[in-house]
Write a protein that holds these residues in place. Structure first.
Motif, mmCIF file in Angstrom:
data_model
loop_
_atom_site.group_PDB
_atom_site.id
_atom_site.type_symbol
_atom_site.label_atom_id
_atom_site.label_comp_id
_atom_site.label_asym_id
_atom_site.label_seq_id
_atom_site.Cartn_x
_atom_site.Cartn_y
_atom_site.Cartn_z
ATOM 1 N N LEU A 25 -37.122 31.165 85.599
ATOM 2 C CA LEU A 25 -36.264 31.469 86.738
ATOM 3 C C LEU A 25 -36.915 32.337 87.812
ATOM 4 N N SER A 26 -38.215 32.298 87.954
ATOM 5 C CA SER A 26 -38.901 33.020 89.042
ATOM 6 C C SER A 26 -38.590 34.507 89.048
ATOM 7 N N LEU A 27 -38.343 35.084 87.876
ATOM 8 C CA LEU A 27 -37.963 36.497 87.792
ATOM 9 C C LEU A 27 -39.202 37.367 87.633
ATOM 10 N N GLU A 28 -40.014 37.393 88.683
ATOM 11 C CA GLU A 28 -41.253 38.160 88.684
ATOM 12 C C GLU A 28 -41.213 39.205 89.784
ATOM 13 N N LEU A 29 -41.907 40.297 89.547
ATOM 14 C CA LEU A 29 -42.097 41.309 90.577
ATOM 15 C C LEU A 29 -43.147 40.814 91.566
ATOM 16 N N ASN A 30 -42.989 41.193 92.812
ATOM 17 C CA ASN A 30 -44.008 40.903 93.829
ATOM 18 C C ASN A 30 -44.269 39.404 93.976
ATOM 19 N N LEU A 31 -43.216 38.604 93.872
ATOM 20 C CA LEU A 31 -43.383 37.150 93.951
ATOM 21 C C LEU A 31 -43.466 36.726 95.421
ATOM 22 N N LYS A 32 -44.701 36.609 95.908
ATOM 23 C CA LYS A 32 -44.947 36.158 97.275
ATOM 24 C C LYS A 32 -45.701 34.840 97.201
ATOM 25 N N TYR A 33 -45.389 33.939 98.098
ATOM 26 C CA TYR A 33 -46.093 32.657 98.062
ATOM 27 C C TYR A 33 -45.959 31.942 99.401
ATOM 28 N N HIS A 34 -46.880 31.007 99.654
ATOM 29 C CA HIS A 34 -46.809 30.155 100.833
ATOM 30 C C HIS A 34 -45.794 29.050 100.581
ATOM 31 N N ARG A 35 -44.999 28.755 101.581
ATOM 32 C CA ARG A 35 -44.018 27.687 101.455
ATOM 33 C C ARG A 35 -44.704 26.327 101.463
ATOM 34 N N PRO A 234 -48.120 38.034 91.315
ATOM 35 C CA PRO A 234 -46.803 38.201 90.687
ATOM 36 C C PRO A 234 -46.938 38.868 89.319
ATOM 37 N N VAL A 235 -46.018 39.784 89.034
ATOM 38 C CA VAL A 235 -46.049 40.541 87.778
ATOM 39 C C VAL A 235 -44.841 40.129 86.932
ATOM 40 N N PRO A 236 -45.054 39.648 85.721
ATOM 41 C CA PRO A 236 -43.924 39.213 84.889
ATOM 42 C C PRO A 236 -42.992 40.372 84.542
ATOM 43 N N THR A 237 -41.725 40.063 84.420
ATOM 44 C CA THR A 237 -40.771 41.039 83.912
ATOM 45 C C THR A 237 -40.536 40.816 82.415
ATOM 46 N N VAL A 238 -40.730 39.571 81.958
ATOM 47 C CA VAL A 238 -40.615 39.304 80.527
ATOM 48 C C VAL A 238 -41.922 39.693 79.845
ATOM 49 N N GLU A 239 -41.886 39.880 78.542
ATOM 50 C CA GLU A 239 -43.089 40.255 77.803
ATOM 51 C C GLU A 239 -44.038 39.071 77.724
ATOM 52 N N THR A 240 -45.307 39.302 78.033
ATOM 53 C CA THR A 240 -46.316 38.247 77.961
ATOM 54 C C THR A 240 -47.440 38.682 77.020
ATOM 55 N N SER A 241 -48.345 37.746 76.738
ATOM 56 C CA SER A 241 -49.338 38.003 75.689
ATOM 57 C C SER A 241 -50.380 39.045 76.094
ATOM 58 N N GLN A 242 -50.832 39.024 77.335
ATOM 59 C CA GLN A 242 -51.833 39.989 77.816
ATOM 60 C C GLN A 242 -51.257 40.685 79.040
ATOM 61 N N ASP A 243 -50.297 41.564 78.792
ATOM 62 C CA ASP A 243 -49.485 42.130 79.860
ATOM 63 C C ASP A 243 -50.144 43.372 80.442
ATOM 64 N N ARG A 244 -51.185 43.165 81.249
ATOM 65 C CA ARG A 244 -51.947 44.310 81.742
ATOM 66 C C ARG A 244 -52.828 43.896 82.922
ATOM 67 N N ILE A 245 -53.423 44.881 83.552
ATOM 68 C CA ILE A 245 -54.482 44.628 84.526
ATOM 69 C C ILE A 245 -55.719 44.178 83.744
ATOM 70 N N ALA A 246 -56.262 43.035 84.091
ATOM 71 C CA ALA A 246 -57.493 42.567 83.446
ATOM 72 C C ALA A 246 -58.535 42.339 84.536
ATOM 73 N N ILE A 247 -59.602 43.102 84.479
ATOM 74 C CA ILE A 247 -60.661 43.022 85.492
ATOM 75 C C ILE A 247 -61.894 42.382 84.868
ATOM 76 N N GLU A 248 -62.332 41.296 85.457
ATOM 77 C CA GLU A 248 -63.533 40.627 84.964
ATOM 78 C C GLU A 248 -64.759 41.451 85.391
ATOM 79 N N ALA A 249 -65.238 42.275 84.471
ATOM 80 C CA ALA A 249 -66.368 43.156 84.776
ATOM 81 C C ALA A 249 -67.682 42.400 84.771
ATOM 82 N N ALA A 250 -67.759 41.361 83.954
ATOM 83 C CA ALA A 250 -68.987 40.567 83.858
ATOM 84 C C ALA A 250 -68.608 39.156 83.448
#
Length: 809
Positions: A25-35, A234-250
Motif C-alpha cells: 500500500l505504498s506506506l513508505e516514508l519519503n516516497l517521492k517519484y516521477h509520474r 523511500p524508507v519502509p515502515t514495515v519491518e524488512t530484512s536489512q532495515d538500515r543504511i547500507a553503504i557500498e564501501a568497496a
C-alpha cells in the motif's frame, strides 16, 4: 485514461484478511517519484521476492537512483512478488501486479527488469510475469513491456533465456542508462520491439538471446563514482530484512575463495575513500533517520583505509546514536578489542565463518584462516563478555573427506570448551549449508553432493556435536534446486516452466517450498537430475562460456589444480597479479593505491556513557486513516522514530547496550482500525519547539494517511491519566452482525472469557447501520474492539471501524 489500481472501501477493508497488507500500500516514508506521464522511458525494477526482502536490496537502490536522478527522461518504479494469500486476493478481484509508486499495472511500463541474486527466485520471476498478465515466453510477447534480468545469477543466463528478452551482465549503472537512451531513440523513430533489441545488442554487457550465443563481455563500472550512489530513497515502515543504511564501501574481492562466485564475478576491485563514505553516511542519515548502518563489502577489513575509516564512522554513529555493523570482517588478524569498540552503541551477537573444520580443506578452498586464528578470536570475544556466537560452515565441498567432517565437529567442541572457561551462559549456533558449484569459480566443474552423502554427514554432525550448539542445516532440497539451475541450459528452462505450472514459487522460503511440485516437474520433463549435478569434464562446453571479461578458464583450471593439492593463492594485492583476466592494466596498476592493511588495528578513545536527561515531554496527536490503518504499533513506532531522527528532534533514549527512543503510543489500535486523533508521547532531552513549518515537513515525509495534527507539551506523568473514555464507530460492510449481547451486558471474548460489559461500555447507539460505542477506561485499559466484533459474528475483514480523537481539543 489512467488504469491505476484503486481500492473501494470494501476492497480496502478486505485487505485485513491477508498477511502484512501494509507491504502492498505504498506506506513508505519519503516516497517521492516521477509520474508516469512525465518521462519518456519507463522502467519497473523487481527483486522477485517478498517486499520485505526486495526493498532492502542495495543493488536495486543504486539502479533506482541512477535512472531516476541521473537521467532527465527516464523513470524507474518498483514491484515485488506478493505473498500467495495476496495473489489469491488479486486473482479474485482481477487485480494485476502493480507498482509501489503509482499502483499502476506493471504491463503498462516499457522495460521490466528483474534483479536475480538467487536461483531460488527463478520461479518467482515466472509468477510475477503471470500475475502481471505478461506472456511467459519472450517470443509470444508483442510490444511492451520488454523483460530483462541482471544480477549475479545471470552469469549463466541460459536457463532463463526463453523467458527474458535481454540480460544485463555485469555492473548495471552505466549499462541501463545506455539502454534507456536506446529505447528513447527507437521510440522517436517509431521503431518496433525488434528494432530496440537490435539497437542494444552491442551495448557492453547486453545479451539478447534471440540472436544466439554471441560473445558478450561483461560490463564493468570502472569509475565507481559516488554520484551513482543513493543517499535519499523511500524508507519502509514495515519491518524488512536489512532495515538500515547500507553503504557500498568497496566492490569486488581478490581473496579468491574457490567456492565463492561473488569473489570472481565482481572483479576488478574498487573502493570508496573514507571521506566519500562519511559524506554518504551523513547525507543518508539526514534523509532517512535510520537507527543502524553497515559498510557493505565482500571483505570490509580488506579496505585499504580500514584503520582510518572505521574510527571516523564510529565517531559519527556514536554522536547520532546509530549502531554500526561490519558484516564481512576477516577472522585472520581479528582483534577482539575492536568488537567491543564497534558495539558501543548496540551490542548484539557475533558471527564468524571458518567454512570448514580443518586447515587442509581450508587451503583447498583458499580460505585464509587457521583453526588457531578462529580459537584466538573466540577466546577474545568470550573474554570480553560476548555470549552470543554463530559459526558458518559448508559441507559437500570438493576434496572433502570424512576426517574433515570430524574436524568440523571437533571445532564445535573446542569452541564449547573455550566458552566454559568464561562466566555467563553462552548462546552458540552453527549454520551449515551444502556446497553448490557455481559458474566462473574454480569449482564450476565439480559435482554437487547426492542426497545420501549429505544426509550421512548431517546425521554424524547432529549425533556427535555438543548439545550447547543450536545447529541449523540448509534444506538439501533447496540446495538441489539451486545446483540444477545455476549450471543449467535451455533444457533446464523446460523444468523451470513445469515447476511453475505445478505451483512452485518462493522456493527459498521453508514455509512456501512446494517440493511435491518440483517432483512432478522432474517426472513430467524426465529431467536427468543425476547428470545435472554430476562432475563436468574440463573440456566440456559450458552454457556460460560465451560470456567474456570475467575470469579466464585457464586461470580457473590453474586454481582447481591448486585446490587438489591444497595450495593457497594469496590476494594479488599482497604478491602481485595472478593473471585472472578480469582487470585492465590500469586497474592492476591502481591496486597499488589500495593495499590491504597489514594489521586490523586502530584505537578509539573511551567514550563517556551517553546521558539522556528528560527536559521536555510532548504529546503528538496524529491521524491514522485510509491505507495507513494497516500499520501496526511497531510500524508506527518505527515510522515516527525515523521521522523524528531525520528532522533532528532531540529524542530521549533508554540506557544500556540497545538504546531505544522513549516513545509511547497510547491505547494502540489494532491493525485495520482508523484513528482520527491518536497520541504518541515523546520524551525530549532539550527544550525543543515544533514550528508549523516543521510539522508540515514531517507530514510530507510521512506516508499518506499518517498525519500529525498537533503537538503540545505535557507534564512528565503519562497523558493516559487524562483520558477517561474513547468512542468507536463500527460499520459492517457486508452483514449487519448480531448485537443482542449488548442487551445482556455480557460477551465472550476471543479467548473464551466472559466479560461484564456494564463496567466497560458507557453507552452505545445505532444510526444509519453504524454502531457508535463509548468505552470506559479501567486502570488505563479499554475493551478491545475486536472482541466486540467477535461477539457480533464480525471481524475487521468485513467491518470498517474508526476511533474518534482521544482528546477533543
Amino acid at each position: 485514461m489512467s488504469s491505476v489500481v484503486t481500492f473501494d472501501e470494501e476492497t480496502l477493508q478486505a485487505l485485513y484478511g491477508v498477511k502484512k497488507p501494509a507491504c502492498y500500500l505504498s506506506l513508505e516514508l519519503n516516497l517521492k517519484y516521477h509520474r508516469f506521464e512525465d518521462r519518456e522511458v519507463r522502467f519497473v525494477l523487481t527483486y522477485p521476492d517478498l517486499y520485505e526482502i526486495g526493498t532492502s536490496h542495495i543493488g536495486g537502490k543504486i539502479l533506482l537512483h541512477t535512472i531516476n536522478n541521473l537521467t532527465d527522461f527516464a523513470l524507474m518504479h518498483r514491484a515485488y512478488l506478493p505473498r500467495p494469500d495476496m495473489q489469491e486476493f488479486m486473482k479474485e478481484r482481477e487485480i494485476p501486479l502493480f507498482t509501489i509508486e503509482e499502483r499502476r499495472p506493471v504491463k503498462e511500463y516499457e522495460l521490466w527488469g528483474f534483479s536475480l541474486s538467487s536461483e531460488l527466485t527463478y520461479t518467482n520471476l515466472l509468477k510475477c510475469l503471470e500475475l502481471a498478465g505478461v506472456p511467459l515466453f519472450s517470443e509470444e510477447r508483442k510490444g511492451f513491456p520488454i523483460v530483462f534480468a541482471g544480477g549475479p545469477c545471470v552469469y549463466n543466463p541460459v536457463p532463463l533465456s526463453p523467458f527474458v528478452d535481454f540480460f544485463s551482465i555485469g555492473d548495471g549503472e552505466e549499462t541501463l542508462i545506455e539502454v534507456a537512451k536506446a529505447l528513447r531513440e527507437v521510440k522517436k523513430q517509431g521503431g518496433s520491439r525488434e528494432d530496440f533489441l537490435q539497437a542494444i545488442k552491442n551495448i557492453p554487457g547486453i545479451w539478447v538471446p534471440k540472436f544466439g550465443r554471441y560473445p558478450v563481455k561483461k560490463a564493468v563500472f570502472h569509475s565507481f563514482s559516488p554520484k551513482y550512489f543513493h543517499t535519499e530513497f523511500p524508507v519502509p515502515t514495515v519491518e524488512t530484512s536489512q532495515d538500515r543504511i547500507a553503504i557500498e564501501a568497496a566492490r569486488g574481492c581478490l581473496r579468491g575463495c574457490r567456492f565463492c562466485q561473488a569473489g570472481y564475478v565482481y572483479r576488478p576491485y574498487r573502493e570508496k575513500d573514507e571521506n566519500t563514505i562519511l559524506k554518504i553516511l551523513d547525507k543518508t542519515f539526514k534523509n532517512t533517520g535510520y537507527e543502524e548502518a553497515s559498510l557493505s563489502s565482500l571483505s570490509i577489513s580488506d579496505h585499504s583505509r580500514f584503520n582510518d575509516l572505521v574510527p571516523q564512522v564510529m565517531e559519527y554513529c556514536y554522536k547520532n546514536t546509530i549502531s554500526l555493523s561490519l558484516p564481512s570482517m576477516r577472522v585472520k588478524g581479528f582483534n577482539p578489542d575492536l568488537a567491543s569498540q564497534l558495539m558501543q552503541v548496540k551490542k548484539t551477537g557475533f558471527t564468524l565463518a571458518p567454512e570448514v573444520g580443518s586447515d587442509r580443506l581450508r587451503n583447498c578452498i583458499n580460505k585464509d584462516l587457521t583453526n588457531e586464528d578462529l580459537y584466538r578470536a573466540v577466546e577474545g570475544l568470550f573474554e570480553r563478555g560476548w555470549n552470543r556466537l554463530k559459526l558458518y560452515f559448508m559441507i559437500g565441498l570438493p576434496f572433502e573427506t570424512e576426517e574433515d567432517i570430524d574436524a568440523l565437529i571437533e571445532m564445535l567442541w573446542q569452541v564449547h570448551k573455550i566458552g566454559k572457561r568464561f562466566k555467563g551462559r553462552k548462546h552458540l549456533a552453527a549454520g551449515i549449508s551444502i556446497f553448490v558449484p557455481k559458474p566462473f569459480t574454480p569449482f564450476q566443474w565439480e559435482a554437487f553432493s547426492s542426497k545420501e552423502e549429505a544426509e550421512e554427514k548431517i546425521r554424524k554432525i547432529k549425533k556427535k556435536s555438543p548439545r550447547t550448539f543450536t545447529l541449523r542445516f540448509h534444506d538439501y532440497r533447496q540446495s538441489l534446486i539451486e545446483a540444477i539451475l545455476t549450471r543449467g541450459d535451455e533444457y533446464t528452462a523446460e523444468l523451470l516452466l513445469s515447476a511453475h505450472k505445478h505451483g512452485c514459487q518462493l522456493d527459498g522460503w521453508n514455509e512456501y517450498l512446494n517440493w511435491e511440485g518440483w517432483l512432478k516437474a522432474f517426472e513430467e520433463t524426465a529431467f536427468p537430475v543425476e547428470k545435472a549435478i554430476a562432475k563436468r569434464g574440463i573440456n566440456e562446453e559450458l552454457p556460460w562460456d560465451f560470456i567474456k571479461g570475467v575470469v579466464t578458464k585457464k586461470f580457473l583450471l590453474k586454481e582447481l589444480e591448486k585446490a587438489k593439492n591444497a595450495v593457497k593463492t594469496p590476494d594479488c594485492r599482497i604478491v602481485g597479479c595472478h593473471g585472472c583476466g578480469a582487470c585492465t592494466k590500469e586497474e592492476i596498476q591502481k591496486l597499488k593505491e589500495h593495499p590491504i592493511p597489514e594489521k586490523i588495528e586502530f584505537t578509539v578513545p573511551p567514550r563517556p556513557k551517553k546521558e539522556f536527561p528528560l527536559k521536555k515531554k510532548v504529546a503528538v496527536v496524529f491521524e491514522k486513516v485510509k491505507e495507513a490503518k494497516f500499520l501496526s504499533l511497531l510500524d508506527l513506532t518505527r515510522a515516527f522514530t525515523r521521522t523524528f531522527r531525520k528532522f533532528q528532534i532531540p529524542l530521549r533514549y533508554s540506557q544500556g547496550f540497545n538504546p531505544h527512543p522513549k516513545l509511547n503510543i497510547l491505547l494502540g489500535l489494532p491493525v485495520g482500525v482508523e484513528g482520527l486523533g491518536e497520541i504518541i508521547e515523546v520524551e525530549l532531552t532539550e527544550d525543543f519547539t515544533f514550528s508549523k513549518n516543521l510539522t508540515e515537513e514531517i507530514n510530507n515525509f510521512l506516508p499518506n494517511g499518517l498525519n500529525v495534527k498537533s503537538i503540545f507539551e505535557i507534564d512528565k506523568s503519562s497523558f493516559i491519566n487524562k483520558i477517561t473514555e474513547v468512542t468507536y464507530h463500527i460499520k459492517p460492510l457486508k452483514t449487519a452482525g448480531n448485537w443482542d449481547f449488548l442487551k445482556t451486558e455480557k460477551l465472550i471474548d476471543r479467548k473464551g472469557r466472559e466479560i461484564n460489559l456494564k463496567e466497560r461500555i458507557k453507552s452505545y447507539e445505532f444510526k444509519d447501520e453504524t454502531l457508535t460505542v463509548v468505552l470506559t477506561l479501567t486502570n488505563g485499559n479499554i475493551l478491545n474492539v475486536q472482541d466486540l466484533l467477535h461477539a457480533a459474528g464480525l471481524n475487521l475483514e468485513n467491518t470498517k471501524v474508526w476511533r474518534e480523537p482521544l482528546v477533543k481539543s
